[in-house]
Scaffold this motif. Structure first.
Motif, PDB file in Angstrom:
ATOM      1  N   ALA A 112      27.207  70.993  46.816  1.00 25.42           N
ATOM      2  CA  ALA A 112      26.473  71.005  48.090  1.00 25.42           C
ATOM      3  C   ALA A 112      25.494  72.177  48.197  1.00 25.42           C
ATOM      4  O   ALA A 112      24.500  72.084  48.913  1.00 25.42           O
ATOM      5  N   TYR A 113      25.757  73.264  47.484  1.00 26.95           N
ATOM      6  CA  TYR A 113      24.844  74.409  47.640  1.00 26.95           C
ATOM      7  C   TYR A 113      23.495  74.202  46.970  1.00 26.95           C
ATOM      8  O   TYR A 113      22.582  74.997  47.172  1.00 26.95           O
ATOM      9  N   TYR A 114      23.365  73.127  46.181  1.00 25.73           N
ATOM     10  CA  TYR A 114      22.050  72.818  45.613  1.00 25.73           C
ATOM     11  C   TYR A 114      21.086  72.289  46.696  1.00 25.73           C
ATOM     12  O   TYR A 114      19.887  72.215  46.479  1.00 25.73           O
ATOM     13  N   ALA A 169      37.989  80.253  40.429  1.00 25.76           N
ATOM     14  CA  ALA A 169      37.156  81.457  40.491  1.00 25.76           C
ATOM     15  C   ALA A 169      36.344  81.579  39.206  1.00 25.76           C
ATOM     16  O   ALA A 169      36.868  81.391  38.119  1.00 25.76           O
ATOM     17  N   GLN A 170      35.053  81.876  39.371  1.00 26.76           N
ATOM     18  CA  GLN A 170      34.159  81.917  38.211  1.00 26.76           C
ATOM     19  C   GLN A 170      34.021  83.345  37.669  1.00 26.76           C
ATOM     20  O   GLN A 170      34.591  84.283  38.205  1.00 26.76           O
ATOM     21  N   MET A 171      33.229  83.486  36.630  1.00 31.82           N
ATOM     22  CA  MET A 171      32.845  84.815  36.140  1.00 31.82           C
ATOM     23  C   MET A 171      31.565  85.220  36.877  1.00 31.82           C
ATOM     24  O   MET A 171      30.801  84.366  37.329  1.00 31.82           O
ATOM     25  N   MET A 190      17.798  86.724  38.373  1.00 27.92           N
ATOM     26  CA  MET A 190      19.067  86.097  38.019  1.00 27.92           C
ATOM     27  C   MET A 190      19.128  84.677  38.549  1.00 27.92           C
ATOM     28  O   MET A 190      18.773  84.414  39.687  1.00 27.92           O
ATOM     29  N   ARG A 191      19.604  83.783  37.700  1.00 30.51           N
ATOM     30  CA  ARG A 191      19.867  82.419  38.151  1.00 30.51           C
ATOM     31  C   ARG A 191      21.172  82.465  38.946  1.00 30.51           C
ATOM     32  O   ARG A 191      22.235  82.759  38.392  1.00 30.51           O
ATOM     33  N   ILE A 192      21.089  82.227  40.216  1.00 31.10           N
ATOM     34  CA  ILE A 192      22.287  82.213  41.068  1.00 31.10           C
ATOM     35  C   ILE A 192      21.965  81.419  42.330  1.00 31.10           C
ATOM     36  O   ILE A 192      21.108  81.805  43.114  1.00 31.10           O
ATOM     37  N   THR A 227      22.302  85.385  34.373  1.00 25.51           N
ATOM     38  CA  THR A 227      22.661  84.120  35.000  1.00 25.51           C
ATOM     39  C   THR A 227      24.146  84.081  35.276  1.00 25.51           C
ATOM     40  O   THR A 227      24.942  84.629  34.511  1.00 25.51           O
ATOM     41  N   GLU A 228      24.506  83.488  36.364  1.00 25.39           N
ATOM     42  CA  GLU A 228      25.893  83.092  36.505  1.00 25.39           C
ATOM     43  C   GLU A 228      25.879  81.607  36.176  1.00 25.39           C
ATOM     44  O   GLU A 228      24.866  80.921  36.356  1.00 25.39           O
ATOM     45  N   TRP A 229      26.979  81.086  35.616  1.00 26.14           N
ATOM     46  CA  TRP A 229      27.100  79.628  35.512  1.00 26.14           C
ATOM     47  C   TRP A 229      28.487  79.286  36.006  1.00 26.14           C
ATOM     48  O   TRP A 229      28.658  79.153  37.212  1.00 26.14           O
ATOM     49  N   VAL A 230      29.502  79.231  35.173  1.00 27.27           N
ATOM     50  CA  VAL A 230      30.826  78.904  35.684  1.00 27.27           C
ATOM     51  C   VAL A 230      31.865  79.901  35.155  1.00 27.27           C
ATOM     52  O   VAL A 230      32.233  80.858  35.808  1.00 27.27           O
ATOM     53  N   GLY A 231      32.335  79.648  33.933  1.00 25.23           N
ATOM     54  CA  GLY A 231      33.380  80.479  33.330  1.00 25.23           C
ATOM     55  C   GLY A 231      33.392  80.198  31.838  1.00 25.23           C
ATOM     56  O   GLY A 231      32.593  79.399  31.345  1.00 25.23           O
ATOM     57  N   TRP A 252      32.569  87.545  42.684  1.00 22.67           N
ATOM     58  CA  TRP A 252      32.327  87.826  44.107  1.00 22.67           C
ATOM     59  C   TRP A 252      31.613  86.666  44.798  1.00 22.67           C
ATOM     60  O   TRP A 252      31.802  86.404  45.981  1.00 22.67           O
ATOM     61  N   HIS A 253      30.776  85.958  44.042  1.00 25.31           N
ATOM     62  CA  HIS A 253      29.863  84.961  44.618  1.00 25.31           C
ATOM     63  C   HIS A 253      30.459  83.561  44.688  1.00 25.31           C
ATOM     64  O   HIS A 253      30.068  82.767  45.538  1.00 25.31           O
ATOM     65  N   GLU A 254      31.364  83.219  43.740  1.00 29.72           N
ATOM     66  CA  GLU A 254      31.933  81.865  43.721  1.00 29.72           C
ATOM     67  C   GLU A 254      33.438  81.936  43.448  1.00 29.72           C
ATOM     68  O   GLU A 254      33.896  81.747  42.333  1.00 29.72           O
ATOM     69  N   PRO A 255      34.219  82.209  44.496  1.00 30.56           N
ATOM     70  CA  PRO A 255      35.659  82.385  44.299  1.00 30.56           C
ATOM     71  C   PRO A 255      36.447  81.084  44.145  1.00 30.56           C
ATOM     72  O   PRO A 255      37.619  81.129  43.800  1.00 30.56           O
TER      73      PRO A 255
HETATM   74 CA    CA Z   1      28.363  79.136  39.387  1.00 29.73          CA
END
Ligand code: CA
Length: 371
Positions: A112-114, A169-171, A190-192, A227-231, A252-255
């Protein structure tokens, strides 16, 4: 696979389990109703398209979408036959919401955040920086009023949302330089996505929107610095370790982000009740299954990243996290100001979060600290 079989048995036998108690039900009769799930010669077959924001078969989110379609095909004995498309095959990753709303595909799978550009508050249904974990999100969505609000938010677009995956929780992400203090965040591209991107902007960074299939190239060519992606499981599959050396935590951003399935409401309403029920149950099964997939596969993937590829795992410094946290509160509250419904979504999330945080301090959190 076990999850699928269990759910499949539950549904396909929903109408046949009673035959043990009622012998008459098993006697052949020309007028006996067909068991639920068994197609008759005249059974209508619904051939649907599911478009996704993920590269085709990307481990975790992409395979989750495929599993959802496969479950529905088997549960319905082929009456709901859904073909899954990766990002860019029919429409681009960020066009999924509009394409399903218009009915050019009956289903979508993404997050949904897209859709933050169109509906800023929608991001709360994926994840909130410093917000709820996967377990807590599921509690809010299913029993805390969250899902009803999500459906209300999407109703004007002729869309029915379902929770259909969670990464846990992601990295914090991949960085091509070390982050030693808040100064290193200044000007960092940063891609976020989502609310996390807005938080980064207010802390001095530059958030960039890049779909999953393009993250690697953007990082490798220097279009982005991080970039953050998932884990580990998912990031290893995308090869992000070959484009950046430093792998940061905590998330911190995607728990505990929830992935979403979208269904065009007109197509959904045209389905018979049993197929609609299967969509609800299969989405819930996939919601659980994706989390299990990540939980199990992140372990070995992190070992591979560190031991085979020499990735350096680092913690974000305290001043960076403190800044992100203080800015997060204002970013999330501002999103609540966009409409009366946005305010109700914000209030519902925050009330549930405050309660579950109090309780989990005595249970989940306390346990993680002592084990
Ligand atoms: Ca992510």
């Amino acid at each position: 696979m076990k999850t699928f079989l269990f759910v499949g048995l539950l549904l396909t036998c929903a109408g046949c389990g009673s035959s043990d108690k009622n012998p008459a039900a098993s006697e052949p009769s020309a007028t006996a109703p067909t068991a639920v799930g068994a197609p008759t010669a005249a059974a209508k077959i619904y051939r649907w398209k599911m478009i996704t924001t993920w590269p085709k078969n990307l481990p975790g989110p992409g395979t989750g979408a495929e599993r959802l379609a496969e479950m529905l095909r088997k549960m319905s004995n082929g009456r709901l036959d859904i073909k899954v498309y990766g990002a860019g095959e029919l429409v681009g990753a960020f066009e999924v919401f509009d394409a399903v709303a218009e009915g050019s595909a009956e289903m979508g799978h993404g997050a949904a955040y897209y859709w933050r550009g169109k509906l800023p508050i929608a991001a709360m249904f994926t994840t909130v920086p410093f917000g709820m974990t996967a377990q807590e999100m599921n509690g809010w969505l299913r029993y805390g009023g969250g899902m009803e609000l999500w459906r209300e938010l999407y109703a004007p677009f002729d869309l029915v949302p379902l929770a259909a995956g969670n990464t846990g929780a992601q990295m914090a992400g991949w960085f091509n330089k070390e982050i030693n203090s808040l100064a290193d965040i200044q000007g960092l591209k940063m891609r976020i996505p989502g609310l996390g991107g807005e938080v980064l902007a207010r802390a001095g960074g530059v958030p960039v929107a890049v779909p999953g299939g393009e993250v690697f190239t953007a990082l490798q060519t220097g279009v982005i610095d991080a970039t953050e992606w998932v884990g580990p499981y998912n990031d290893l599959a995308l090869g992000l370790h070959t484009a950046a050396k430093y792998y940061y935590y905590p998330p911190w951003h995607e728990p505990g982000p929830t992935l979403e399935a979208l269904v065009n409401k007109t197509a959904y309403d045209a389905l018979p009740n049993d197929l609609r029920a299967m969509i609800e149950v299969a989405a819930q099964a996939v919601n659980d299954d994706v989390l299990s997939d990540f939980t199990a596969h992140n372990i070995a993937a992190l070992e591979t990243l560190v031991e085979e590829y020499g990735v350096e795992v680092r913690a974000l410094p305290a001043d960076v996290l403190a800044k992100f946290k203080s800015v997060s509160l204002e970013v999330v509250e501002e999103a609540a100001g966009e409409s009366e419904l946005a305010r109700r979504i914000y209030d519902s999330y925050m009330t549930f979060y405050a309660g579950v945080k109090r309780y989990h301090r005595l249970t989940e959190q306390a346990y993680l600290e002592i084990r």
